[in-house]
Design a protein around this motif. Structure first.
Motif, PDB file in Angstrom:
ATOM      1  N   SER A 145      -8.750  -0.295  -0.379  1.00 50.27           N
ATOM      2  CA  SER A 145      -8.878   1.063  -0.932  1.00 50.27           C
ATOM      3  C   SER A 145      -7.917   2.036  -0.255  1.00 50.27           C
ATOM      4  CB  SER A 145     -10.313   1.557  -0.804  1.00 50.27           C
ATOM      5  OG  SER A 145     -10.680   1.686   0.567  1.00 50.27           O
ATOM      6  N   GLU A 146      -7.663   1.829   1.032  1.00 48.54           N
ATOM      7  CA  GLU A 146      -6.724   2.714   1.722  1.00 48.54           C
ATOM      8  C   GLU A 146      -5.328   2.587   1.110  1.00 48.54           C
ATOM      9  OE1 GLU A 146      -7.316   3.328   6.202  1.00 48.54           O
ATOM     10  OE2 GLU A 146      -8.167   1.331   5.844  1.00 48.54           O
ATOM     11  N   LEU A 147      -4.862   1.383   0.848  1.00 50.46           N
ATOM     12  CA  LEU A 147      -3.556   1.195   0.216  1.00 50.46           C
ATOM     13  C   LEU A 147      -3.522   1.859  -1.154  1.00 50.46           C
ATOM     14  CD1 LEU A 147      -0.731  -0.033   0.029  1.00 50.46           C
ATOM     15  CD2 LEU A 147      -1.789  -2.191  -0.739  1.00 50.46           C
ATOM     16  N   GLU A 148      -4.627   1.712  -1.898  1.00 51.29           N
ATOM     17  CA  GLU A 148      -4.687   2.337  -3.222  1.00 51.29           C
ATOM     18  C   GLU A 148      -4.604   3.860  -3.113  1.00 51.29           C
ATOM     19  OE1 GLU A 148      -8.300   0.906  -4.845  1.00 51.29           O
ATOM     20  OE2 GLU A 148      -7.508  -1.102  -5.340  1.00 51.29           O
ATOM     21  N   ASP A 149      -5.292   4.429  -2.121  1.00 55.96           N
ATOM     22  CA  ASP A 149      -5.258   5.887  -1.936  1.00 55.96           C
ATOM     23  C   ASP A 149      -3.839   6.367  -1.612  1.00 55.96           C
ATOM     24  OD1 ASP A 149      -7.956   5.955  -2.411  1.00 55.96           O
ATOM     25  OD2 ASP A 149      -8.521   6.065  -0.286  1.00 55.96           O
ATOM     26  N   VAL A 150      -3.175   5.644  -0.698  1.00 53.47           N
ATOM     27  CA  VAL A 150      -1.797   6.033  -0.323  1.00 53.47           C
ATOM     28  C   VAL A 150      -0.872   5.948  -1.532  1.00 53.47           C
ATOM     29  CG1 VAL A 150       0.226   5.336   1.015  1.00 53.47           C
ATOM     30  CG2 VAL A 150      -2.025   5.433   2.115  1.00 53.47           C
ATOM     31  N   GLU A 151      -0.960   4.848  -2.294  1.00 50.76           N
ATOM     32  CA  GLU A 151      -0.089   4.687  -3.468  1.00 50.76           C
ATOM     33  C   GLU A 151      -0.363   5.761  -4.523  1.00 50.76           C
ATOM     34  OE1 GLU A 151       1.047  -0.020  -3.569  1.00 50.76           O
ATOM     35  OE2 GLU A 151      -0.770   0.617  -4.623  1.00 50.76           O
ATOM     36  N   GLU A 152      -1.650   6.063  -4.725  1.00 47.45           N
ATOM     37  CA  GLU A 152      -2.000   7.077  -5.733  1.00 47.45           C
ATOM     38  C   GLU A 152      -1.392   8.442  -5.387  1.00 47.45           C
ATOM     39  OE1 GLU A 152      -5.983   9.127  -7.757  1.00 47.45           O
ATOM     40  OE2 GLU A 152      -6.199   7.521  -6.278  1.00 47.45           O
ATOM     41  N   ARG A 176       2.899   2.970   2.944  1.00 42.87           N
ATOM     42  CA  ARG A 176       2.711   1.992   1.854  1.00 42.87           C
ATOM     43  C   ARG A 176       3.462   0.689   2.134  1.00 42.87           C
ATOM     44  NH1 ARG A 176       5.950   1.468  -3.052  1.00 42.87           N
ATOM     45  NH2 ARG A 176       4.778   0.283  -4.628  1.00 42.87           N
ATOM     46  N   ARG A 177       4.719   0.833   2.549  1.00 39.78           N
ATOM     47  CA  ARG A 177       5.497  -0.375   2.832  1.00 39.78           C
ATOM     48  C   ARG A 177       4.887  -1.171   3.995  1.00 39.78           C
ATOM     49  NH1 ARG A 177       9.897   0.977   4.782  1.00 39.78           N
ATOM     50  NH2 ARG A 177      10.038   3.239   4.498  1.00 39.78           N
ATOM     51  N   LEU A 178       4.360  -0.456   4.979  1.00 40.34           N
ATOM     52  CA  LEU A 178       3.732  -1.123   6.116  1.00 40.34           C
ATOM     53  C   LEU A 178       2.472  -1.872   5.691  1.00 40.34           C
ATOM     54  CD1 LEU A 178       3.947  -1.553   9.173  1.00 40.34           C
ATOM     55  CD2 LEU A 178       2.570   0.509   9.480  1.00 40.34           C
ATOM     56  N   MET A 179       1.662  -1.238   4.862  1.00 39.53           N
ATOM     57  CA  MET A 179       0.444  -1.884   4.391  1.00 39.53           C
ATOM     58  C   MET A 179       0.762  -3.108   3.545  1.00 39.53           C
ATOM     59  SD  MET A 179      -2.017   1.320   3.349  1.00 39.53           S
ATOM     60  CE  MET A 179      -2.702   2.425   4.577  1.00 39.53           C
ATOM     61  N   GLN A 180       1.795  -2.984   2.688  1.00 42.23           N
ATOM     62  CA  GLN A 180       2.141  -4.114   1.831  1.00 42.23           C
ATOM     63  C   GLN A 180       2.598  -5.323   2.646  1.00 42.23           C
ATOM     64  OE1 GLN A 180       5.042  -2.137  -0.657  1.00 42.23           O
ATOM     65  NE2 GLN A 180       3.583  -1.898  -2.357  1.00 42.23           N
ATOM     66  N   ALA A 181       3.240  -5.059   3.794  1.00 38.32           N
ATOM     67  CA  ALA A 181       3.735  -6.168   4.631  1.00 38.32           C
ATOM     68  C   ALA A 181       2.757  -6.566   5.728  1.00 38.32           C
ATOM     69  CB  ALA A 181       5.074  -5.758   5.254  1.00 38.32           C
ATOM     70  N   ALA A 182       1.597  -5.895   5.812  1.00 36.65           N
ATOM     71  CA  ALA A 182       0.691  -6.058   6.958  1.00 36.65           C
ATOM     72  C   ALA A 182       0.176  -7.485   7.104  1.00 36.65           C
ATOM     73  CB  ALA A 182      -0.480  -5.081   6.834  1.00 36.65           C
ATOM     74  N   GLU A 183      -0.271  -8.142   6.028  1.00 36.86           N
ATOM     75  CA  GLU A 183      -0.888  -9.463   6.139  1.00 36.86           C
ATOM     76  C   GLU A 183       0.068 -10.488   6.706  1.00 36.86           C
ATOM     77  OE1 GLU A 183      -3.970 -10.313   5.851  1.00 36.86           O
ATOM     78  OE2 GLU A 183      -4.436  -8.219   5.465  1.00 36.86           O
ATOM     79  N   LYS A 184       1.314 -10.391   6.257  1.00 37.10           N
ATOM     80  CA  LYS A 184       2.311 -11.352   6.727  1.00 37.10           C
ATOM     81  C   LYS A 184       2.614 -11.165   8.203  1.00 37.10           C
ATOM     82  CE  LYS A 184       7.085 -12.803   6.041  1.00 37.10           C
ATOM     83  NZ  LYS A 184       8.321 -12.618   5.257  1.00 37.10           N
TER      84      LYS A 184
END
Length: 550
Positions: free
Chosen positions: A294-301, A214-222
């Motif tokens: 959707s992948e980020l949403e699945d991981v967070e859920e 999750r943390r990796l996905m949240q920082a991915a764009e930057k």
């Protein structure tokens, strides 16, 4: 066997040393001479409860030491082992009473409590008399006495084993019933929780993995933009192209450089190899950072679901799987409960049947032994001039069965035919009680048990042929052991193997008691005194000799 008694500064005794012997030991003397003081002193060193004030007037403390010889297998050895005291053939008890009432005791130089002394005393000494509340007059011990008389140790062991098995099976059933009741009370919760946990099926370590994703996905764009820039800088339009051009140019002139370009060319090759590794790593990283929303949403859920269940059940996320297994086991108790209860109930019923059978067998043997004891008592009472008295061993059902069966045993007497029977100490008069106790002890003492038996004026209230019968029964008891008798009866004293006279000496400001061992001549005089009073005549001596030689 009591071998010696050393008394210092107790009551009216300043210093007294007595050496006792096997057989019948008689202590005689005038009333008030101090015979009871000897028993008080012996009771003190054995831990018995007695007089509060024992220290001699003017002394700071009183002390009593008793020495016993223990035969092989003596019951005292077990008490010593339980108390952690070295086991020896000689047992020395010492107890001190200070003026302020403090009491201190030692066994073989080991400091002990009064409770240890009392436990030892039960294996060493029995006191019988009109005020006996420790031995034959205590109804609590009558069942044990009857069992010992009938030698029911093996039957008792079987009954106790059956009782233990019954208790164990009952406890197992009660524990199972409690577990099932607890599970049934929370059945809805258990089934819902297990279903919820099974649906999620969390694994150990999964929460940490999801959190990292999750943390990796949240920082991915930057970080992806910077990584792309780095990929471009390392590619054909950047470092790779420039290094490739430099390598070709150097290779073109290497033949004319007389070997001076070889080393730089080798270094550039290494740089190209490392650059290739860096590009592959960057490409892998870019692939990993490639995801959709959707992948980020699945991981967070899933991460939030795992953390939510952990908070709900107050466990760590990594422990959810084990927690689910525990809930599942509790449900198994409920699901399998009927079958388990049926098996445990059957085990209790079988154990109850075995115990009831053992207790019934024990009861039958006790009834048989009671009849034998009653018959033996009838034979013993006749020579004691109590042929009309009736001794009966009553066996009644106990309110609650126990390890020793389901019987209450009580020794009762009726002093005359037709009179109601009752407890020994409630029905019999002083002299009758003494004779009942003596007859009972003769009947019960079939095997030597290492006890020193003390009879305190058990012949009180009897005389003549009856006193002679009492003396002969005492001598019979002492034949294989040791009996101490405090007596006023010349017939009893004449039958003793060893004879002591207790004397009281008085001055104008002090009274002291002492004990004198009597030789044959002194015994004649003492028995003559007991026969005739203060004035000892030659006729009295002749009567004494006749008693001693009878």
């Amino acid at each position: 066997m009591l071998r010696g008694l050393d008394i210092r500064d107790m009551l009216i005794i300043d210093r007294l040393e007595l050496d006792f012997q096997p057989g019948l030991n008689a202590l005689t003397g005038e009333t008030g001479a101090g015979k009871s003081i000897l028993l008080d002193a012996l009771g003190f060193v054995l831990g018995w409860r007695g007089r509060a004030e024992l220290v001699r007037q003017g002394a700071n403390q009183g002390e009593v030491t008793a020495c016993f010889d223990l035969s092989a297998g003596h019951p005292a050895f077990a008490v010593l082992e339980d108390a952690g005291i070295a086991v020896e053939d000689e047992l020395i008890l010492r107890r001190i009473n200070t003026r302020d009432g403090r009491k201190t005791a030692w066994v073989n130089d080991r400091r002990v409590s009064g409770e240890v002394l009392r436990s030892l005393s039960e294996t060493l000494v029995e006191l019988h008399g009109q005020h006996d509340d420790r031995g034959l007059l205590n109804p609590r011990g009558h069942r044990q006495m009857l069992d010992s008389y009938a030698q029911l140790e093996a039957v008792l062991d079987k009954t106790r084993a059956a009782w233990r098995a019954l208790n164990t099976s009952q406890r197992d059933l009660q524990a199972a019933e409690a577990q099932i009741a607890e599970a049934r009370a929370e059945e809805d919760y258990l089934r819902h929780a297990v279903a919820e946990l099974d649906a999620l099926a969390p694994e150990a370590g999964e929460e940490a993995t999801l959190d990292t994703q999750r943390r990796l996905m949240q920082a991915a764009e930057k970080i992806r933009a910077d990584i792309m820039k780095a990929a471009d800088a390392l590619g054909l339009q950047g470092a790779e192209g420039m290094i490739g051009d430099a390598s070709r140019w150097l290779q073109g002139v290497a033949a004319d450089a007389e070997g001076r370009i070889d080393a730089p060319l080798a270094a550039l090759e290494q740089v190209l190899t490392g650059l290739d590794d860096a590009q592959r790593g960057i490409a892998d990283c870019l692939d990993a950072l490639s995801f959709n929303t959707s992948e980020l949403e699945d991981v967070e859920e899933r991460l939030f679901a795992i953390r939510g269940l952990a908070r709900k059940h107050n466990v760590l996320p990594d422990d959810l799987r084990d927690f689910a297994d525990g809930l599942r086991r509790r449900l198994t108790v409920l699901d399998d409960g009927a079958r388990d209860l049926a098996e445990l109930t059957a085990a209790v019923n079988a154990a109850q049947v075995r115990y009831d059978s053992a207790a019934a067998g024990l009861h039958q043997k006790r009834q048989k032994a009671a009849k034998a004891l009653d018959a033996a008592m009838a034979k013993e009472l006749a020579p004691l001039k109590m042929e009309r008295a009736v001794f009966e061993t009553q066996i009644t059902p106990a309110e609650q069965p126990g390890p020793d069966g389901a019987d209450i045993v009580a020794f009762t007497v009726a002093t005359n035919p037709g009179a109601p029977a009752g407890p020994l100490n409630k029905i019999a008069s002083g002299g009758e009680l003494s004779r009942f106790l003596l007859a009972l002890k003769v009947c019960l003492t079939k095997d030597a048990n290492g006890l020193t038996m003390i009879f305190d004026e058990i012949d009180r209230g009897v005389g003549g042929a009856t006193a002679d019968a009492v003396g002969r029964r005492l001598a019979e008891l002492a034949a294989e052991g040791q009996v101490l008798v405090v007596t006023h009866s010349p017939q009893v004293a004449a039958l003793s193997d060893h004879h002591w006279r207790v004397e009281k000496q008085q001055t104008h400001n002090e009274t002291r008691s002492t004990v004198v061992a009597l030789d044959q001549g002194a015994r004649v005089d003492e028995i003559a005194r007991m026969l005739s009073g203060d004035t000892v005549t030659e006729a009295a001596r002749d009567a004494a000799r006749a008693l001693m030689n009878a």
